[in-house]
Design a protein around this motif. Structure first.
Motif, PDB file in Angstrom:
ATOM      1  N   ARG A 100      41.127  42.545  51.295  1.00  0.00           N
ATOM      2  CA  ARG A 100      39.968  43.311  50.808  1.00  0.00           C
ATOM      3  C   ARG A 100      40.076  44.805  51.092  1.00  0.00           C
ATOM      4  O   ARG A 100      39.090  45.494  51.306  1.00  0.00           O
ATOM      5  CB  ARG A 100      38.666  42.749  51.359  1.00  0.00           C
ATOM      6  CG  ARG A 100      38.369  41.360  50.842  1.00  0.00           C
ATOM      7  CD  ARG A 100      37.030  40.846  51.335  1.00  0.00           C
ATOM      8  NE  ARG A 100      36.704  39.598  50.657  1.00  0.00           N
ATOM      9  CZ  ARG A 100      35.977  39.508  49.549  1.00  0.00           C
ATOM     10  NH1 ARG A 100      35.496  40.588  48.980  1.00  0.00           N
ATOM     11  NH2 ARG A 100      35.740  38.332  49.009  1.00  0.00           N
ATOM     12  N   ILE A 101      41.289  45.318  51.078  1.00  0.00           N
ATOM     13  CA  ILE A 101      41.516  46.751  51.233  1.00  0.00           C
ATOM     14  C   ILE A 101      41.280  47.433  49.887  1.00  0.00           C
ATOM     15  O   ILE A 101      40.824  48.567  49.835  1.00  0.00           O
ATOM     16  CB  ILE A 101      42.932  47.012  51.788  1.00  0.00           C
ATOM     17  CG1 ILE A 101      43.007  46.444  53.211  1.00  0.00           C
ATOM     18  CG2 ILE A 101      43.278  48.491  51.756  1.00  0.00           C
ATOM     19  CD1 ILE A 101      44.388  46.340  53.769  1.00  0.00           C
ATOM     20  N   VAL A 102      41.582  46.721  48.804  1.00  0.00           N
ATOM     21  CA  VAL A 102      41.287  47.194  47.445  1.00  0.00           C
ATOM     22  C   VAL A 102      40.461  46.133  46.735  1.00  0.00           C
ATOM     23  O   VAL A 102      40.470  44.965  47.118  1.00  0.00           O
ATOM     24  CB  VAL A 102      42.579  47.496  46.654  1.00  0.00           C
ATOM     25  CG1 VAL A 102      43.365  48.626  47.295  1.00  0.00           C
ATOM     26  CG2 VAL A 102      43.444  46.268  46.516  1.00  0.00           C
ATOM     27  N   LYS A 103      39.745  46.556  45.691  1.00  0.00           N
ATOM     28  CA  LYS A 103      38.838  45.634  44.999  1.00  0.00           C
ATOM     29  C   LYS A 103      39.535  44.702  44.020  1.00  0.00           C
ATOM     30  O   LYS A 103      39.067  43.596  43.792  1.00  0.00           O
ATOM     31  CB  LYS A 103      37.750  46.416  44.273  1.00  0.00           C
ATOM     32  CG  LYS A 103      36.781  47.050  45.231  1.00  0.00           C
ATOM     33  CD  LYS A 103      35.609  47.643  44.506  1.00  0.00           C
ATOM     34  CE  LYS A 103      34.729  48.350  45.492  1.00  0.00           C
ATOM     35  NZ  LYS A 103      33.356  47.979  45.420  1.00  0.00           N
ATOM     36  N   THR A 104      40.638  45.165  43.413  1.00  0.00           N
ATOM     37  CA  THR A 104      41.328  44.313  42.442  1.00  0.00           C
ATOM     38  C   THR A 104      42.829  44.311  42.714  1.00  0.00           C
ATOM     39  O   THR A 104      43.378  45.274  43.260  1.00  0.00           O
ATOM     40  CB  THR A 104      41.107  44.803  40.991  1.00  0.00           C
ATOM     41  OG1 THR A 104      41.735  46.078  40.822  1.00  0.00           O
ATOM     42  CG2 THR A 104      39.624  44.896  40.646  1.00  0.00           C
ATOM     43  N   ARG A 105      43.476  43.248  42.295  1.00  0.00           N
ATOM     44  CA  ARG A 105      44.928  43.169  42.482  1.00  0.00           C
ATOM     45  C   ARG A 105      45.635  44.167  41.568  1.00  0.00           C
ATOM     46  O   ARG A 105      46.653  44.745  41.945  1.00  0.00           O
ATOM     47  CB  ARG A 105      45.407  41.745  42.211  1.00  0.00           C
ATOM     48  CG  ARG A 105      46.863  41.569  42.599  1.00  0.00           C
ATOM     49  CD  ARG A 105      47.232  40.141  42.791  1.00  0.00           C
ATOM     50  NE  ARG A 105      48.665  40.021  42.997  1.00  0.00           N
ATOM     51  CZ  ARG A 105      49.307  38.890  42.955  1.00  0.00           C
ATOM     52  NH1 ARG A 105      48.649  37.766  42.754  1.00  0.00           N
ATOM     53  NH2 ARG A 105      50.604  38.853  43.142  1.00  0.00           N
ATOM     54  N   SER A 106      45.076  44.411  40.389  1.00  0.00           N
ATOM     55  CA  SER A 106      45.696  45.392  39.492  1.00  0.00           C
ATOM     56  C   SER A 106      45.647  46.794  40.092  1.00  0.00           C
ATOM     57  O   SER A 106      46.588  47.579  39.936  1.00  0.00           O
ATOM     58  CB  SER A 106      45.053  45.361  38.105  1.00  0.00           C
ATOM     59  OG  SER A 106      43.687  45.675  38.179  1.00  0.00           O
ATOM     60  N   PHE A 107      44.570  47.121  40.818  1.00  0.00           N
ATOM     61  CA  PHE A 107      44.508  48.419  41.498  1.00  0.00           C
ATOM     62  C   PHE A 107      45.553  48.474  42.608  1.00  0.00           C
ATOM     63  O   PHE A 107      46.192  49.510  42.814  1.00  0.00           O
ATOM     64  CB  PHE A 107      43.110  48.685  42.065  1.00  0.00           C
ATOM     65  CG  PHE A 107      43.003  50.034  42.716  1.00  0.00           C
ATOM     66  CD1 PHE A 107      42.924  51.183  41.963  1.00  0.00           C
ATOM     67  CD2 PHE A 107      43.023  50.154  44.097  1.00  0.00           C
ATOM     68  CE1 PHE A 107      42.853  52.437  42.556  1.00  0.00           C
ATOM     69  CE2 PHE A 107      42.945  51.384  44.708  1.00  0.00           C
ATOM     70  CZ  PHE A 107      42.864  52.539  43.937  1.00  0.00           C
TER      71      PHE A 107
END
Length: 90
Positions: free
Chosen positions: A15-22
């Protein structure tokens, strides 16, 4: 349990970033380092003990130590146990 995990998957599961694509874009743009080495691919392996350094959307630099490899994208409390923030003053 595996001894490594894809960088993009770790960032998303923890949960460091909101999406895997990001997470994939962050890695591929070369804005992330693992143990001081610039990374340019989302499939770079992450292991327990690695130090990740990257710029946040606020222009600050964030440094974290990988403490565990998550097995899923669980609740925030589970995700926070997977890394330690190494910022001074935290």
């Amino acid at each position: 349990m595996a001894d490594s995990m894809r960088l993009d998957k770790f960032l998303w599961f923890a949960r460091i970033v909101k999406t895997r694509s990001f997470a994939q874009a962050l890695a591929e743009r070369g804005h992330l380092r693992i143990d001081g080495r610039p990374i340019d691919r989302a499939a770079a392996p992450v292991r327990v003990g690695n130090i990740l350094t990257f710029a946040t959307h606020l222009g600050q630099v964030r440094t974290i130590r990988v403490e565990a490899l998550p097995i899923r994208r669980g609740p925030p409390s589970e995700a926070q146990a997977c890394f330690q923030d190494l910022q001074l003053g935290n």
